[in-house]
Structure formats: structure tokens, C-alpha cells
Write an enzyme that holds these catalytic residues in place. Structure first.
Site, PDB file in Angstrom:
ATOM      1  N   SER A 104      40.127  38.338  41.502  1.00 33.85           N
ATOM      2  CA  SER A 104      40.713  37.294  42.700  1.00 33.85           C
ATOM      3  C   SER A 104      40.634  37.692  43.815  1.00 33.85           C
ATOM      4  O   SER A 104      41.022  36.573  44.849  1.00 33.85           O
ATOM      5  CB  SER A 104      41.598  39.498  42.879  1.00 33.85           C
ATOM      6  OG  SER A 104      40.592  40.345  43.426  1.00 33.85           O
ATOM      7  N   ASP A 105      39.275  37.762  44.190  1.00 30.42           N
ATOM      8  CA  ASP A 105      38.849  37.706  45.913  1.00 30.42           C
ATOM      9  C   ASP A 105      38.714  35.909  45.822  1.00 30.42           C
ATOM     10  O   ASP A 105      38.767  35.548  46.671  1.00 30.42           O
ATOM     11  CB  ASP A 105      37.776  38.357  46.337  1.00 30.42           C
ATOM     12  CG  ASP A 105      36.547  39.414  44.914  1.00 30.42           C
ATOM     13  OD1 ASP A 105      36.736  37.876  44.512  1.00 30.42           O
ATOM     14  OD2 ASP A 105      35.645  39.483  45.268  1.00 30.42           O
ATOM     15  N   CYS A 106      38.003  35.418  45.013  1.00 30.76           N
ATOM     16  CA  CYS A 106      37.503  33.855  44.547  1.00 30.76           C
ATOM     17  C   CYS A 106      39.071  33.411  44.954  1.00 30.76           C
ATOM     18  O   CYS A 106      38.794  32.433  44.929  1.00 30.76           O
ATOM     19  CB  CYS A 106      36.674  33.994  43.105  1.00 30.76           C
ATOM     20  SG  CYS A 106      35.187  34.655  43.339  1.00 30.76           S
TER      21      CYS A 106
END
Length: 467
Positions: free
Chosen positions: A348-350
Site C-alpha cells: 500500500s505505502d509503496c
């Protein structure tokens, strides 16, 4: 490798679970066995110090289950000394609340090959091997043949007991010990186990293909490789074994303290996305057009486009709804990974940071000029929409974002944690960091593309902000 292990041996003779950890039996057992395999004799000063530490703390019967698992594989501990890891659990209906497909992916992808190897009772060290016989003598505080191994399953040194086995899990492990040995159940168990082993092998082959034999991390990479070796009747020249072997260097890192294995195959995409955003926000991107162009090109080819690559790569064939459902994979098309596209697991954050980086680079003068001259590949808006789809589908019910997948389980899953040395590994939790990266990406995307799934994006932003 030996230099690395010796460099990080501590003054008490032991090793930590990692290099910033105080000594543990887990770290010491694994490092001791590794040094002996690497050729250090048992009279070597480092080995003697380590053996003294091991014996002072009860010997290898008191190490954690993950270390015991490798000792069983090597043939220096019988499988009766390890708690059951039944592969047939994968045959349960998906609606069962404790189905292993609901586990956090890193734990799930480790216990998958563990189940296969346990169910196959694999042993790779023979009794005719002098090193195996020596290790059986060196690792324990009493003669190997006199140990009642079934009574050592729950032994654990306090230094290894970071996450004590909950009473419910201890009860289930004792029940499974009866299931493994009670003779009236054996015909049924053996039939179900064969089916479980077949599914585990198919699941691992899917993971290998989806990740180009890199796998999600170094632990399941090594175990998957051992499973592939076992499945081909220990043929070292089998194509799958060779493909696995070719990917070992992805994890190896040589530095001044020796050769070690990383916890991932790198952080290339993650680091690059932050550099790109910093260059854009400071105005440096247009001052260094080659840097901006090269960064954009890297992020463009690092986005995961599994379906589009189906004809060019075997991994693409697994980005189908049927295979995602069968092998418990979240949608990946359009996401960005932590490391490389070949790794195949978006996060998600990547994805959020990758999307922000691409959008800001596309606004720089130098990248625009190169796109117009077609010296860079234009990213169609559809690819940005696919990234947003990944982010939207990863939002949890609490409004936050977890890592690789939605939270599929429940808090009480931690009562089934069998690892002893790791806590909070059973399900994927929502995190502020993952949520902020996803939330800020949606916000910037909405500014540039206000009409794409606007109600869904607004709702996700609202829920994310509340989280």
C-alpha cells in the site's frame, strides 16, 4: 559468510536473533550450525565459545520452533521434537475463521512450505554423515539417543520466549501431537495429508512464478527452494531448482563485515520514489534532467503490470481472478513494490509513494519534453487508475491501510501464534504510515484527476482521515 557470523558473535559467545539483539538460543543455534556447515571445526575458538553458551542455557532442545524446524530438516533433531505443522489445514473451507489463507502474507508464505516439509518429514542429513553425528553430540546437554523428544516440543529458553505460546495454541499443539501418532487415525490422516501436500506444492509453484522465484522474502525463498528440490526427488538439475538457485544472489549482500542475506531483495522502488518527490519539490528535477528522466523510466518499468505481461512472463498468467481466489492473492496490477517489479508483491505505502513520484515527475519540464520526443515511455492514465484501484481495494474496514493485503482475520488470531520469537504476525494490521502514504496519494490523484471514481476517492479520503 563465516566472516560475517564471526564478526557479529557477542562477548558471551552467542548471537542475537539479529545483529542489534542480545544473544538468544535461536540466533546462536542457527549461527553455530551454519559455521559448522561452512567448515569450522568443533575445536575452533568461536565454535567452542558458542557451544559453551548453548549448553549454559539448556542446549538446542530449548531453542525456538523456527530453529528446531531447521534442525529437523538437517537430521540433528527428529520430527517428534517439533510441534505439528499440518499441511491439510489448507484443505479447510475458506469460510472457516481460522483458515491459514486469512493469515498475514509473510507468516502465511513461511508456514506454507513449513507445512509441506513437515508433512513430508524431509530430512537432508544422513546418519552416515560425520558432521550430522557430531552436531547431534554438540548441540545438546545430554546424549542424543537418551532424549525423550516428544517432551521437548514446548521447551523454550526465556531469552527466546518473546511471544509465549498462548494456552489455546499449546492445547491445539498437544491435540495435533495425538493426531500425528494415534494409530486408528493414520489411514485417514495419510490420505488427507497427501491432498494437503499436493495443494501446498501447487500454491508454492504459483508463488514462485508470480515472483519470478524471488518469493516474498528470504525465509520462504529458501524453504520454497527446498520444497522444489524435494518435489523433483532431489534432482539438483531440475529446472525449478535451477531457477530458484539463480535468484539466491538477489538476497545476498557483501560488505566490510562479510556476506549476509538481506531481509528483502532490496528497497529500490521505495528509495527511488522518495528521491523523485524530493527532487520535484525542491526544483532540482529540472536542473538534473538525466536524473529526473532516469528516475521516471525506472518507476515506469517497476510498476506491476501482471496481466499485460502474461504473454512475456509466466508470472502474468497468475494475475487472474481464479488464481487470486485459489491462492489468496490480493489484486496486484497497477501497484508498486518495495523493491523490483520482478518481486511481484505490491504494498500500500509503496504504491502510494510510487504514484505520487510518477505524478510529480510527469509535471516537470524535462520529463514532459522527453515524453514529447518519445525518449521516455508515456504512462497512460489507465495505469494511474490501476494504481488507485490497488489503493482503494487495500483500505481496511477501520479506514486505515495495512501492508500487502486487507486485514482478513481477527485479533484473536494472535492466540494461535506458534512462533515464540515474533509477535503480532498472524494478521495484517492498519498502520498510520501505510495510511498516510495511501491517503496523500489519493489526495494528489484527486487534484489531478477529479472525475475518476470521485465518490469512492472522496469516501476513502474521509475514512482514512478519520483513522
Amino acid at each position: 559468510m563465516a566472516s560475517y557470523l564471526k564478526a557479529h558473535q557477542q562477548v558471551d559467545g552467542g548471537w542475537g536473533t539479529h545483529i542489534e539483539s542480545p544473544s538468544t538460543l535461536f540466533g546462536t543455534t542457527m549461527s553455530y550450525v551454519a559455521l559448522r556447515i561452512l567448515g569450522l571445526p568443533k575445536q575452533d575458538p568461536n565454535v567452542v565459545k558458542a557451544r559453551t553458551f548453548l549448553h549454559q542455557h539448556g542446549g538446542a532442545t530449548h531453542t525456538s520452533s523456527w530453529a528446531k524446524f531447521y534442525l529437523c530438516l538437517l537430521g540433528v533433531m527428529p520430527w517428534t521434537g517439533h510441534n505439528s505443522v499440518p499441511p491439510e489445514l489448507w484443505l479447510l473451507p475458506d469460510w472457516v475463521p481460522f483458515h491459514p489463507g486469512r493469515m498475514w502474507c509473510h507468516a502465511r508464505m513461511v508456514y506454507l512450505p513449513m507445512g509441506y516439509l513437515y508433512g513430508s518429514k524431509c530430512v537432508y542429513g544422513g546418519t552416515g554423515d560425520r558432521l550430522i553425528l557430531d552436531l547431534r553430540e554438540e548441540l545438546y546437554t545430554e546424549p542424543y539417543d537418551s532424549i525423550e523428544w516428544s517432551k521437548t516440543r514446548h521447551l523454550i529458553a526465556p531469552m527466546d520466549n518473546y511471544s509465549p505460546i498462548p494456552p489455546l495454541m499449546a492445547f491445539l499443539q498437544n491435540f495435533l501431537a495425538l493426531y500425528e501418532t494415534w494409530w486408528p487415525l493414520q489411514p485417514l490422516k495419510n490420505a488427507v495429508r497427501r491432498a494437503g501436500l499436493r495443494f501446498c506444492l501447487q500454491y508454492m509453484q504459483s508463488e514462485d512464478l508470480q515472483t519470478n522465484y524471488i518469493d516474498i522474502g528470504p525465509v520462504n525463498k529458501v524453504l520454497n527452494m527446498m520444497c522444489a528440490y524435494h518435489a523433483c526427488n532431489n534432482n539438483i538439475d531440475d529446472p525449478d531448482v535451477l531457477r530458484h538457485a539463480a535468484r539466491i544472489p538477489d538476497y545476498l549482500w557483501l560488505a566490510e563485515d562479510g556476506l549476509k542475506m538481506q531481509g528483502y531483495n532490496g528497497s529500490q522502488c521505495w528509495d527511488t520514489s522518495f528521491l523523485a518527490q524530493a527532487a520535484c519539490e525542491t526544483g532540482l528535477a529540472d536542473l538534473f534532467p538525466d536524473l529526473a528522466g532516469g528516475t521516471y523510466a525506472y518507476l515506469e518499468r517497476t510498476q506491476i503490470l501482471s496481466s499485460d505481461a502474461a504473454e512475456a512472463s509466466p508470472a502474468g498468467a497468475f494475475e487472474t481472478e481464479e488464481n487470486r481466489q485459489r491462492y489468496y492473492r490480493h489484486v496486484s496490477k497497477g501497484g508498486w513494490p518495495f523493491s523490483t517489479s520482478a518481486h511481484g508483491w505490491p504494498i500500500s505505502d509503496c504504491t502510494g509513494e510510487g504514484l505520487k513520484a510518477v505524478m510529480c515527475l510527469m509535471d516537470t519540464r524535462c520529463v514532459k519534453e522527453r515524453l514529447e520526443r518519445r525518449t521516455l515511455t508515456t504512462m497512460a492514465e489507465e495505469r494511474l487508475y490501476q494504481a488507485v484501484n490497488v489503493i482503494l481495494t487495500l483500505q481496511n474496514e477501520d479506514g486505515g491501510w495495512a501492508t500487502y493485503e486487507n486485514n482478513r482475520g481477527f485479533g484473536w488470531y494472535e492466540q494461535l501464534n506458534p512462533s515464540e520469537v515474533f509477535g503480532d504476525i498472524m494478521i495484517d494490521y492498519s498502520y498510520v504510515e501505510c495510511s498516510m502514504a495511501s491517503l496523500s496519494a489519493l489526495s494528489e490523484f484527486k487534484h489531478k484527476f477529479p472525475h475518476h471514481r470521485s465518490l469512492e476517492v472522496d469516501r476513502a479520503i474521509y475514512r482514512g482521515r478519520q483513522f
